[in-house]
Write a protein that holds these residues in place. Sequence first.
Motif, PDB file in Angstrom:
ATOM      1  N   LEU A 294       0.829  -1.206   0.000  1.00 22.94           N
ATOM      2  CA  LEU A 294       0.000   0.000   0.000  1.00 22.94           C
ATOM      3  C   LEU A 294       0.865   1.259   0.000  1.00 22.94           C
ATOM      4  CD1 LEU A 294      -2.771   1.394   0.175  1.00 22.94           C
ATOM      5  CD2 LEU A 294      -2.589   1.202   2.675  1.00 22.94           C
ATOM      6  N   PHE A 295       1.911   1.264   0.806  1.00 20.49           N
ATOM      7  CA  PHE A 295       2.781   2.429   0.871  1.00 20.49           C
ATOM      8  C   PHE A 295       3.452   2.679  -0.482  1.00 20.49           C
ATOM      9  CE2 PHE A 295       3.773   3.510   5.551  1.00 20.49           C
ATOM     10  CZ  PHE A 295       2.458   3.292   5.907  1.00 20.49           C
ATOM     11  N   ALA A 296       3.880   1.601  -1.136  1.00 23.45           N
ATOM     12  CA  ALA A 296       4.501   1.747  -2.452  1.00 23.45           C
ATOM     13  C   ALA A 296       3.493   2.291  -3.457  1.00 23.45           C
ATOM     14  CB  ALA A 296       5.056   0.407  -2.924  1.00 23.45           C
ATOM     15  N   ALA A 297       2.257   1.774  -3.408  1.00 25.71           N
ATOM     16  CA  ALA A 297       1.210   2.256  -4.305  1.00 25.71           C
ATOM     17  C   ALA A 297       0.841   3.703  -4.011  1.00 25.71           C
ATOM     18  CB  ALA A 297      -0.025   1.369  -4.185  1.00 25.71           C
ATOM     19  N   SER A 298       1.161   4.162  -2.795  1.00 30.56           N
ATOM     20  CA  SER A 298       0.859   5.537  -2.393  1.00 30.56           C
ATOM     21  C   SER A 298       2.035   6.475  -2.633  1.00 30.56           C
ATOM     22  CB  SER A 298       0.461   5.574  -0.910  1.00 30.56           C
ATOM     23  OG  SER A 298      -0.679   4.781  -0.682  1.00 30.56           O
TER      24      SER A 298
ATOM     25  N   ASP B 201       5.392  -4.252 -10.176  1.00 30.04           N
ATOM     26  CA  ASP B 201       4.129  -3.525 -10.302  1.00 30.04           C
ATOM     27  C   ASP B 201       4.335  -2.026 -10.516  1.00 30.04           C
ATOM     28  OD1 ASP B 201       2.624  -5.824 -10.023  1.00 30.04           O
ATOM     29  OD2 ASP B 201       2.355  -5.594  -7.859  1.00 30.04           O
ATOM     30  N   GLY B 202       5.592  -1.607 -10.646  1.00 28.03           N
ATOM     31  CA  GLY B 202       5.880  -0.209 -10.913  1.00 28.03           C
ATOM     32  C   GLY B 202       6.283   0.607  -9.704  1.00 28.03           C
ATOM     33  N   GLY B 203       6.390  -0.033  -8.538  1.00 31.90           N
ATOM     34  CA  GLY B 203       6.795   0.674  -7.325  1.00 31.90           C
ATOM     35  C   GLY B 203       8.297   0.657  -7.122  1.00 31.90           C
TER      36      GLY B 203
ATOM     37  N   ALA C 135       9.393  -7.492  -2.214  1.00 28.36           N
ATOM     38  CA  ALA C 135      10.079  -6.342  -2.807  1.00 28.36           C
ATOM     39  C   ALA C 135      10.118  -6.451  -4.330  1.00 28.36           C
ATOM     40  CB  ALA C 135      11.494  -6.232  -2.246  1.00 28.36           C
ATOM     41  N   GLU C 136      10.423  -7.632  -4.829  1.00 28.38           N
ATOM     42  CA  GLU C 136      10.486  -7.839  -6.280  1.00 28.38           C
ATOM     43  C   GLU C 136       9.129  -7.616  -6.927  1.00 28.38           C
ATOM     44  OE1 GLU C 136      11.993 -11.775  -6.533  1.00 28.38           O
ATOM     45  OE2 GLU C 136      14.036 -11.217  -5.924  1.00 28.38           O
TER      46      GLU C 136
END
Length: 260
Positions: free
Chosen positions: A27-31, A55-57, A49-50
Amino acid sequence: MAYPVLEGKVAIVTGAGQGMGEVTARLFAASGAKVVVADFNRETGSKVAEEIVADGGDATFVYVDISKSAEVEAMVAKTVETYGRLDVAVNNAALTPDQGLISDFDEDYYDRLMSIDLKGTALCLKYELRQLIAQGDGGSIVNISSVSGFRPQMTTFAYTAAKAGVVGMTKTAAMENGPHDIRVNAVAPGAIDTPMLRNALTQFGLDPERYALQMSNLGRFAQPSEVAEASLWLCSDASSYVTGTTLHVDGGFVDAPPLV
């Protein structure tokens, strides 16, 4: 639903190889955050992590046993080496609750649980706060406690004590670091549908459907994403005047106990 509320920020999430930690890291990466996926399980942590990167993060796995001071210090150092700074952290790593009466508890498991759930959280705070103070421009830390720290459960006294301790250290850290514009809060999840909960239910011989009714006015387990959203809010500027508090994500279990 993710919003870019952490755009450009650097986050550490411990215990991010599975369960609530994994969902929080994603969620944090998507944010918009650059996320350090910290875990003692190299396989699951690396995989998370991978997948975030795929997913683009932006994410990096860091191995850590949070019961060891040198490893926690190295985790923060690796974060700064990789991303240049630290802005927010979610101290989530914990062990499965103990099982046994106080009069007959397993001392070895007690020591291990306390070294992770209580001391480990303290060590994370120690080195995260040092970095945030050194940077001089504030930050936000969330410690994951539990409803067990507020409404004790029989036969899990070590876990209960540790999670109550997390609340105490959160309040102290908030008092000490307010002048540095560093906010420190806690999230106290109730019955969250994670592998840890499912394993505990099996271990204790509890029926999931019955247990859900006992643990929530909403008659269900929470999803890990519901806890992650609470951590996201507390780490974002949307909660800029909130510090030293505990946000209960428990379906009313603590403040309005179910009648079942």
